[in-house]
Design a protein around this motif. Structure first.
Motif, PDB file in Angstrom:
ATOM      1  N   GLY A   1      -1.655   2.591   4.133  1.00 21.12           N
ATOM      2  CA  GLY A   1      -0.578   1.638   4.374  1.00 21.12           C
ATOM      3  C   GLY A   1       0.290   2.044   5.553  1.00 21.12           C
ATOM      4  O   GLY A   1       0.725   1.183   6.333  1.00 21.12           O
TER       5      GLY A   1
ATOM      6  N   LEU B   1       0.827  -1.206   0.000  1.00 19.28           N
ATOM      7  CA  LEU B   1       0.000   0.000   0.000  1.00 19.28           C
ATOM      8  C   LEU B   1       0.864   1.259   0.000  1.00 19.28           C
ATOM      9  O   LEU B   1       0.586   2.219  -0.734  1.00 19.28           O
ATOM     10  CB  LEU B   1      -0.929  -0.002   1.217  1.00 19.28           C
ATOM     11  N   ILE B   2       1.918   1.279   0.806  1.00 18.50           N
ATOM     12  CA  ILE B   2       2.789   2.457   0.867  1.00 18.50           C
ATOM     13  C   ILE B   2       3.510   2.677  -0.460  1.00 18.50           C
ATOM     14  O   ILE B   2       3.705   3.817  -0.897  1.00 18.50           O
ATOM     15  CB  ILE B   2       3.808   2.304   2.017  1.00 18.50           C
ATOM     16  N   SER B   3       3.877   1.589  -1.137  1.00 16.12           N
ATOM     17  CA  SER B   3       4.587   1.716  -2.416  1.00 16.12           C
ATOM     18  C   SER B   3       3.733   2.395  -3.487  1.00 16.12           C
ATOM     19  O   SER B   3       4.270   2.884  -4.492  1.00 16.12           O
ATOM     20  CB  SER B   3       5.027   0.335  -2.910  1.00 16.12           C
ATOM     21  N   ALA B   4       2.416   2.448  -3.274  1.00 17.61           N
ATOM     22  CA  ALA B   4       1.545   3.114  -4.247  1.00 17.61           C
ATOM     23  C   ALA B   4       1.860   4.602  -4.353  1.00 17.61           C
ATOM     24  O   ALA B   4       1.536   5.236  -5.365  1.00 17.61           O
ATOM     25  CB  ALA B   4       0.079   2.924  -3.855  1.00 17.61           C
ATOM     26  N   LEU B   5       2.497   5.180  -3.330  1.00 15.77           N
ATOM     27  CA  LEU B   5       2.795   6.611  -3.328  1.00 15.77           C
ATOM     28  C   LEU B   5       3.747   7.007  -4.458  1.00 15.77           C
ATOM     29  O   LEU B   5       3.688   8.122  -4.959  1.00 15.77           O
ATOM     30  CB  LEU B   5       3.386   7.020  -1.980  1.00 15.77           C
ATOM     31  N   TRP B   6       4.650   6.111  -4.860  1.00 18.12           N
ATOM     32  CA  TRP B   6       5.609   6.440  -5.914  1.00 18.12           C
ATOM     33  C   TRP B   6       5.581   5.463  -7.084  1.00 18.12           C
ATOM     34  O   TRP B   6       6.359   5.590  -8.024  1.00 18.12           O
ATOM     35  CB  TRP B   6       7.025   6.483  -5.333  1.00 18.12           C
TER      36      TRP B   6
ATOM     37  N   GLY C   1      -1.767   4.819   0.015  1.00 18.43           N
ATOM     38  CA  GLY C   1      -0.432   4.950   0.576  1.00 18.43           C
ATOM     39  C   GLY C   1      -0.479   5.392   2.029  1.00 18.43           C
ATOM     40  O   GLY C   1       0.225   4.858   2.892  1.00 18.43           O
TER      41      GLY C   1
ATOM     42  N   THR D   1      -3.574   6.781  -5.068  1.00 20.22           N
ATOM     43  CA  THR D   1      -2.257   6.480  -4.512  1.00 20.22           C
ATOM     44  C   THR D   1      -2.065   7.097  -3.134  1.00 20.22           C
ATOM     45  O   THR D   1      -1.520   6.458  -2.227  1.00 20.22           O
ATOM     46  CB  THR D   1      -1.158   6.964  -5.463  1.00 20.22           C
TER      47      THR D   1
END
Length: 254
Positions: A241, A160-165, A238, A234
């Motif tokens: 996450g 989920l956090i990786s969706a930020l970038w 993100g 995102t």
């Protein structure tokens, strides 16, 4: 048995989606006819079920009233705090994954994914999910339940956090991984429930677990929809996450 049942579910779900997607343009009524035919087959299977033979050496007790069953289930939950915690964890994990599953379909439409591409992603999802279900017994033998759930939570938070970038390809890979984690966590907890729950209250307590999941979805789905409209897909997932990572650390630090 649980592994095989989940494998059938994971295989049948994308097949149904693909069939519906193929008929929805110009043949919408066919999707309803297929659904009706499937329901009739399911009803026939249910009618054909038979109660297993009782052990003749076991005394047959009278049927319990609904209130007695509910009281016994409540007593069981009070005695087993770890069961309550697992049900909440299961509901939150599954609800978040299902929300991601549905909201990402809107992302695919917004990014102009073609029909064949979406179908290919769904097929890849089904293959990975079946593989994840088959992998479950090995995971359970290798790691204790708490350690396994800690790892699954960390993986979900990371995706989920990786969706930020992440770019579009990264988001598709994240979608596949989220579905894989959902496919793994279901039989893991189902097997644990079956070992932990008393047979007399098993059906009632599993219904409680399903109710908690439904309540989670009622709250989480509109909240995530509002966050996506307020920011973006995102940013919403993100940020979620990060919350999952913190909550998971607090829950599993002991």
């Amino acid at each position: 048995m649980t592994k095989n049942m989940n494998m059938v579910i994971e295989s049948a779900t994308p097949v149904g989606v693909l069939l519906a997607g193929g008929f929805v343009h110009g043949h919408l009524s066919v999707t309803y006819l297929l659904y009706m035919a499937s329901a009739i087959v399911a009803i026939g299977c249910i009618i054909g079920l038979r109660e297993p033979l009782r052990d003749q050496a076991t005394a047959i007790t009278g049927t319990q009233s609904l209130s007695a069953i509910l009281r016994a289930a409540g007593k069981c939950l009070r005695k087993l705090p770890e069961l309550r915690q697992l049900m909440v964890f299961h509901a939150a994990f599954s609800a978040l994954g299902m929300t991601y599953y549905y909201d990402f379909q809107a992302v695919m439409t917004a990014k102009g994914f073609s029909g064949p591409l979406i179908s290919g992603i769904l097929i890849a999802t089904a293959i990975l999910n079946v593989g994840g279900v088959q992998l479950t017994p090995w995971l359970q033998q290798r790691w204790a339940l708490v350690r396994l759930l800690r790892g699954l939570t960390a993986l979900l938070a990371s995706v989920l956090i990786s969706a930020l970038w992440a770019n579009t390809l990264g988001l598709v890979l994240g979608y596949l991984l989220v579905n894989l984690l959902l496919a793994i966590v279901e039989p893991v907890l189902s097997n644990y429930y079956n070992r932990l729950l008393p047979s007399a209250q098993r059906a009632t307590l599993l219904s409680v677990s399903s109710m908690i999941f439904s309540l989670m979805m009622v709250v989480l789905f509109p909240v995530m929809g509002w966050l996506i409209e307020w920011s973006s897909f995102t940013v919403a997932f993100g940020g979620t996450g990060m919350v999952v990572l913190v909550c998971g650390w607090l829950a599993f630090r002991r």
